[in-house]
Write a protein that holds these residues in place. Structure first.
Motif, PDB file in Angstrom:
ATOM      1  N   ALA A 223      -9.390  -0.823  57.195  1.00  0.00           N
ATOM      2  CA  ALA A 223      -8.028  -0.565  56.584  1.00  0.00           C
ATOM      3  C   ALA A 223      -7.986  -0.323  55.118  1.00  0.00           C
ATOM      4  O   ALA A 223      -6.940  -0.098  54.400  1.00  0.00           O
ATOM      5  N   GLY A 224      -9.143  -0.123  54.638  1.00  0.00           N
ATOM      6  CA  GLY A 224      -9.447   0.020  53.197  1.00  0.00           C
ATOM      7  C   GLY A 224      -8.984  -0.929  52.187  1.00  0.00           C
ATOM      8  O   GLY A 224      -9.026  -0.916  50.922  1.00  0.00           O
ATOM      9  N   LYS A 225      -8.850  -2.158  52.831  1.00  0.00           N
ATOM     10  CA  LYS A 225      -8.896  -3.479  51.889  1.00  0.00           C
ATOM     11  C   LYS A 225      -9.912  -4.119  51.045  1.00  0.00           C
ATOM     12  O   LYS A 225      -9.937  -4.492  50.195  1.00  0.00           O
ATOM     13  N   LEU A 226     -11.298  -3.298  51.571  1.00  0.00           N
ATOM     14  CA  LEU A 226     -12.319  -3.792  51.241  1.00  0.00           C
ATOM     15  C   LEU A 226     -13.509  -2.667  51.147  1.00  0.00           C
ATOM     16  O   LEU A 226     -13.146  -1.747  52.032  1.00  0.00           O
ATOM     17  N   ARG A 227     -14.259  -2.570  50.257  1.00  0.00           N
ATOM     18  CA  ARG A 227     -15.403  -1.493  50.160  1.00  0.00           C
ATOM     19  C   ARG A 227     -16.678  -1.922  50.676  1.00  0.00           C
ATOM     20  O   ARG A 227     -17.122  -2.987  49.934  1.00  0.00           O
ATOM     21  N   ALA A 228     -17.635  -1.631  51.600  1.00  0.00           N
ATOM     22  CA  ALA A 228     -18.952  -1.791  52.053  1.00  0.00           C
ATOM     23  C   ALA A 228     -19.714  -1.081  50.876  1.00  0.00           C
ATOM     24  O   ALA A 228     -19.801   0.108  50.920  1.00  0.00           O
ATOM     25  N   ILE A 229     -20.804  -2.011  50.463  1.00  0.00           N
ATOM     26  CA  ILE A 229     -21.796  -1.466  49.704  1.00  0.00           C
ATOM     27  C   ILE A 229     -23.117  -1.224  50.406  1.00  0.00           C
ATOM     28  O   ILE A 229     -23.702  -0.241  50.132  1.00  0.00           O
TER      29      ILE A 229
END
Length: 334
Positions: A223-229
């Motif tokens: 959903a774009g609420k978090l970003r995976a590093i």
């Protein structure tokens, strides 16, 4: 020896020898006939969590294979210590086993000043079912998109970055503390009582980064609420194949390569033939398509060779790593 004493004690010695032989024969027979009654599988956490779900999935498969019920018994409390202790002190006959996480079987021995059991002596490692890598995620306000970029960001914002964990001494705490120390970032650690509230605060911006399970964050990533590093461990997660490991990105520190795991253990003095039988049956259960699918669906990675020799070798190799990470973090609990 006095001949009279020898004559009088001979029958007693014969009885003792006979009893010993009977005991050996009885135990051997019990091992051959194992299992002859229901097996209790202790889960040292509350019902409904990922560990409990896996215990029920594996237990159901084991029951069908062994022809005996596998009864799940949740003994939650004290970071898995209560349930683990009950297994450590159970009769070593193969009828009480546990399915637990690496915290109760590995890291608690370094984290707690006192434990009611010795994990290395009072428990026998039976089978490592799955690895539990985590995803390093950030709030979208953090400009970093890769591991190296994140290291530069936290170093450049000394004292301004907060990271979350779901408990002191848990992997997210240890890995975050390692990052803070190596980058001289003076990051703030925020410990939560569970993973769900940690993720909610991460989405809300109260903290900027955290290591979390794919199960908790995949929907928020989509959903774009978090970003995976990146992910911890040695290989990409099956449920997030597009996210590279941190090691792939050049973050080769052992803190980022090690992961938690899910495994079955038994009381320490359990006879090896029983351990081997359990391990063989668990391996068969775990390698079935339906169980593998459930393991991956929860966000774990199936351990292809979790048999006792490989498991114990990996356990010995990981011991000093977890010891160093916990000592470095300064975490200690009573």
């Amino acid at each position: 020896m006095n001949p009279i004493f020898k004559e009088n004690t001979a029958p007693a010695l014969a009885l003792i020898a006979g009893a010993a032989l009977f005991s050996v024969a009885f135990n051997a027979s019990a091992q051959v006939n194992y299992p002859a009654k229901p097996i209790k599988m202790i889960v040292p956490f509350q019902a409904g969590g990922a560990t409990d779900v896996m215990a029920r999935v594996v237990g159901q498969k084991l029951s069908a294979q062994l022809g005996q019920p596998v009864v799940i018994d949740n003994k939650a409390g004290a970071a898995g210590i209560i349930g683990t202790d009950s297994v450590a002190k159970a009769p070593p006959d193969g009828y009480t086993i546990m399915l637990g996480l690496s915290n109760s079987l590995m890291t608690n021995q370094f984290l707690y000043t006192k434990l009611p059991y010795d994990a290395q002596k009072d428990l026998a490692m039976v089978y490592r079912i799955a690895m539990a890598p985590l995803v390093l995620v950030v709030n979208p306000s953090v400009p970093a998109k890769t591991g190296p970029e994140l290291l530069k960001y936290v170093a450049a914002n000394k004292g301004k970055v907060s990271y979350g964990s779901y408990g002191i001494g848990a992997y997210p705490h240890l890995a975050g503390a390692h990052m803070s120390l190596t980058q001289n970032a003076d990051m703030v650690h925020v410990a939560y009582k569970g993973e769900a509230p940690m993720v909610q605060d991460l989405i809300g911006g109260q903290i900027q980064m955290a290591f979390a399970s794919a199960l908790q964050v995949k929907g928020h990533l989509d959903a774009g609420k978090l970003r995976a590093i990146g992910t911890s461990g040695e290989k990409r997660m099956a449920t997030l194949p597009q996210v590279p490991t941190l090691a792939e990105q050049g973050l080769n520190d052992e803190a980022y390569r090690v992961t938690g795991w899910l495994a079955v253990a038994a009381p320490g003095a359990t006879p090896q033939p029983i351990i081997d039988r359990l391990a063989s049956e668990i391996q068969k259960a775990v390698q079935s398509p339906e169980v593998r699918e459930r393991i991956v669906g929860i966000g774990f990675e199936v351990q292809d060779n979790g048999l006792p020799p490989a498991f114990n070798a990996a356990y010995r190799q990981e011991l000093p790593i977890w010891y160093r990470l916990i000592k470095q973090s300064g975490a200690k609990l009573d």
